[in-house]
Design an enzyme around this catalytic site. Structure first.
Site: not given
Ligand code: PDD
Length: 286
Positions: A52, A150
């Site tokens: 990612r 992200k």
């Molecule tokens: N956040 N959606 C959003 C908007 C996020 O910021 C995140 C992750 C997720 C989940 O993604 P993953 O399973 O890859 O962690 C979904 C991280 C944990 C953070 O900003 O702290």
């Protein structure tokens, strides 16, 4: 203990680590990040986070400064130097420091700024909240249109977290055109009978690494997975609800906008998914 952080090739005590005031990350939120958990001293789903990261960088025309093997070595060094048993590793890559402010991107050969830091969280997987579940409120989704990248522009999610705090709940779920997109920093799901329902992947949501693993494990456990939009009303009427993220893993949601889901207590399906997820990911951790 003073943390040791990583900045552009150097491992430094956190108070000695600096980034320029002209850094694009600081001036323009022009950067991407990844959050990877550590359990028993090992990285959870490192490969998924690496893939990612590469995608986020390429969507923003940024060059990935490291190979996956180099990233792994840096991550492991940060884990080791901070003696992390359970915790989080945060990685940020920005478009670097062009030496002045300009909306236009600097030349592509400008080195990016690379920062890693750790958070020590003993007992991360034994969070008491997993037994009681989270309460959430719904708020309008006012973020930009490329939530699949992200990026470090996290102001609106921070505002939504403050709205949740003001309402004395744990988090906010974003709603757009009457349908739930995701949580402030997690993906959102409901459970109806043997079916898990979550929004399909698009530019509207982050493509969660935990989401991909949990949906795979759910299918393997003979649950049905339906990727489609759902509303707050449908969620309030569901049997169970939950969120997933690298930091909360699989977390039950027991109340939305003051309305209890099911009995208002944590159900059976979500703890089972959490257990499968944690077991499988610990086995595959590197
Ligand atoms: N956040 N959606 C959003 C908007 C996020 O910021 C995140 C992750 C997720 C989940 O993604 P993953 O399973 O890859 O962690 C979904 C991280 C944990 C953070 O900003 O702290």
């Amino acid at each position: 203990m003073t943390r040791t952080v990583y900045v552009n090739g150097h491992y430094l005590p956190e108070h000695e680590a600096t980034v320029s005031i002209f850094d694009r990350g600081f001036l323009m939120a022009d950067g991407v990040y990844e959050v990877t958990s550590v359990l028993d001293g090992k990285l959870i789903d490192f490969d998924g986070h690496c893939v990612r990261l590469g995608r986020s960088l390429s969507e923003l025309d940024m060059t990935n400064p490291h190979t996956d093997a180099e990233w792994l070595a840096i991550f492991r060094e940060v884990v080791a130097r901070n003696s992390i048993v359970d915790g989080m590793i945060y990685l940020q890559v920005t478009r670097g420091n062009p030496g002045d402010r300009d909306f236009a991107y600097p030349p592509a050969d400008l080195p990016p700024t690379v920062v890693l830091f750790s958070q020590n969280k003993p007992g991360l997987a034994d969070s008491p909240a997993a037994k009681t579940g989270w309460k959430v409120i719904s708020v309008p989704d006012m973020r930009w249109g490329r939530r699949d990248i992200k990026t470090t522009q996290l102001l609106y999610p921070s505002m939504a977290k403050m709205m949740a705090k003001a309402a004395h709940v744990d988090d906010s779920w974003f709603v757009e055109d009457g349908m739930v997109t995701e949580g402030t920093s997690n993906n959102a799901y409901i459970v109806k009978g043997n079916r898990i329902i979550t929004r399909a992947l698009s530019h509207d949501i982050l493509h969660g690494i935990t989401r991909a693993a949990v949906l795979r494990f759910a299918s393997e456990a003979q649950m049905e997975v339906e990727e489609r939009n759902f509303s707050i009303a449908e969620a309030q009427d569901a049997d169970e609800a939950f969120i997933t993220s690298a930091s909360a893993f699989v977390m039950p949601v027991v109340e939305i906008d003051g309305k209890a889901i099911g009995t208002g207590a944590v159900g059976k399906t979500v703890p089972r998914l959490r257990e499968i997820y944690l077991d499988e990911m610990r086995k595959a951790a590197i």
